[in-house]
Structures are given as C-alpha cells and as structure tokens.
Design a protein around this motif. Structure first.
Motif, PDB file in Angstrom:
ATOM      1  N   MET A  62       0.843  -1.175   0.000  1.00  0.00           N
ATOM      2  CA  MET A  62       0.000   0.000   0.000  1.00  0.00           C
ATOM      3  C   MET A  62       0.887   1.236   0.000  1.00  0.00           C
ATOM      4  O   MET A  62       1.863   1.316   0.731  1.00  0.00           O
ATOM      5  N   LYS A  63       0.514   2.214  -0.830  1.00  0.00           N
ATOM      6  CA  LYS A  63       1.310   3.420  -0.960  1.00  0.00           C
ATOM      7  C   LYS A  63       1.009   4.389   0.180  1.00  0.00           C
ATOM      8  O   LYS A  63      -0.135   4.479   0.633  1.00  0.00           O
ATOM      9  N   PRO A  64       1.998   5.161   0.596  1.00  0.00           N
ATOM     10  CA  PRO A  64       1.722   6.182   1.600  1.00  0.00           C
ATOM     11  C   PRO A  64       0.880   7.314   1.008  1.00  0.00           C
ATOM     12  O   PRO A  64       0.820   7.506  -0.196  1.00  0.00           O
ATOM     13  N   VAL A  65       0.237   8.054   1.882  1.00  0.00           N
ATOM     14  CA  VAL A  65      -0.682   9.118   1.460  1.00  0.00           C
ATOM     15  C   VAL A  65       0.050  10.184   0.656  1.00  0.00           C
ATOM     16  O   VAL A  65      -0.463  10.680  -0.350  1.00  0.00           O
ATOM     17  N   ALA A  66       1.252  10.537   1.050  1.00  0.00           N
ATOM     18  CA  ALA A  66       2.012  11.566   0.335  1.00  0.00           C
ATOM     19  C   ALA A  66       2.277  11.142  -1.103  1.00  0.00           C
ATOM     20  O   ALA A  66       2.219  11.951  -2.027  1.00  0.00           O
ATOM     21  N   SER A  67       2.553   9.863  -1.306  1.00  0.00           N
ATOM     22  CA  SER A  67       2.793   9.361  -2.654  1.00  0.00           C
ATOM     23  C   SER A  67       1.515   9.433  -3.493  1.00  0.00           C
ATOM     24  O   SER A  67       1.562   9.786  -4.671  1.00  0.00           O
ATOM     25  N   LEU A  68       0.375   9.106  -2.896  1.00  0.00           N
ATOM     26  CA  LEU A  68      -0.894   9.190  -3.623  1.00  0.00           C
ATOM     27  C   LEU A  68      -1.229  10.627  -3.991  1.00  0.00           C
ATOM     28  O   LEU A  68      -1.709  10.902  -5.085  1.00  0.00           O
ATOM     29  N   VAL A  69      -0.961  11.568  -3.073  1.00  0.00           N
ATOM     30  CA  VAL A  69      -1.242  12.978  -3.347  1.00  0.00           C
ATOM     31  C   VAL A  69      -0.350  13.491  -4.468  1.00  0.00           C
ATOM     32  O   VAL A  69      -0.815  14.197  -5.368  1.00  0.00           O
ATOM     33  N   SER A  70       0.915  13.141  -4.450  1.00  0.00           N
ATOM     34  CA  SER A  70       1.812  13.605  -5.511  1.00  0.00           C
ATOM     35  C   SER A  70       1.443  12.978  -6.856  1.00  0.00           C
ATOM     36  O   SER A  70       1.549  13.609  -7.897  1.00  0.00           O
ATOM     37  N   GLU A  71       0.997  11.726  -6.836  1.00  0.00           N
ATOM     38  CA  GLU A  71       0.563  11.089  -8.078  1.00  0.00           C
ATOM     39  C   GLU A  71      -0.700  11.749  -8.616  1.00  0.00           C
ATOM     40  O   GLU A  71      -0.836  11.961  -9.817  1.00  0.00           O
ATOM     41  N   LEU A  72      -1.613  12.091  -7.720  1.00  0.00           N
ATOM     42  CA  LEU A  72      -2.826  12.801  -8.130  1.00  0.00           C
ATOM     43  C   LEU A  72      -2.459  14.132  -8.763  1.00  0.00           C
ATOM     44  O   LEU A  72      -2.997  14.512  -9.803  1.00  0.00           O
TER      45      LEU A  72
END
Length: 78
Positions: free
Chosen positions: A1-11
């Motif tokens: 599972m990806k960390p939240v910061a990684s998901l936000v940067s990908e978004l």
C-alpha cells in the motif's frame, strides 16, 4: 500500500499538472469572436422548442378528451 504523500503527488502529476498546462495554453490564445451571425440559429431553436411544447400540449388535451368520450361511451353501454 502506498503512503498518502505518494498518492497525493501522483494525483497532482496526473490531474492537476495537465489541467494547469491546458489552462495556461488556452489563456494565451487571442480570439476575436464575432457572434452576430451565430445568434440566428439560437432563435430558430427556441421557436422550434416553443412549437414542440404547443403541439405536445394539444396532443395531450385531445387524447384526454377522446379517452374521456370513449370511457363514457363504454360505461353508458353504447
């Protein structure tokens, strides 16, 4: 599972960056719009829409009237 910061940067990379790029590109365009000739079809559209509503209302009224006459004729035994 990806960390939240990684998901936000990908978004941001997939959604926000292309949107900002397109906004900047289109904001640099210098368009001269002359809408005088293009408003004629709008008037024709609204006139056609009004006629459609009138025809539909008349059809509803006539079908109701004919249905009432047929129901009364059936009920009276004729």
């Amino acid at each position: 599972m990806k960390p939240v910061a990684s998901l936000v940067s990908e978004l941001g990379a997939r959604v926000l960056a292309p949107g900002v790029d397109r906004f900047f590109s289109f904001s640099q365009l210098r368009l001269q719009l002359e809408l005088g000739d293009s408003l004629g079809p709008t008037a024709i559209f609204w006139a056609g829409w009004w006629n459609t509503l009138r025809i539909s209302s008349l059809a509803l009224l006539l079908s109701t009237l004919i249905g009432q006459i047929r129901a009364l004729a059936r009920r009276s035994g004729s």
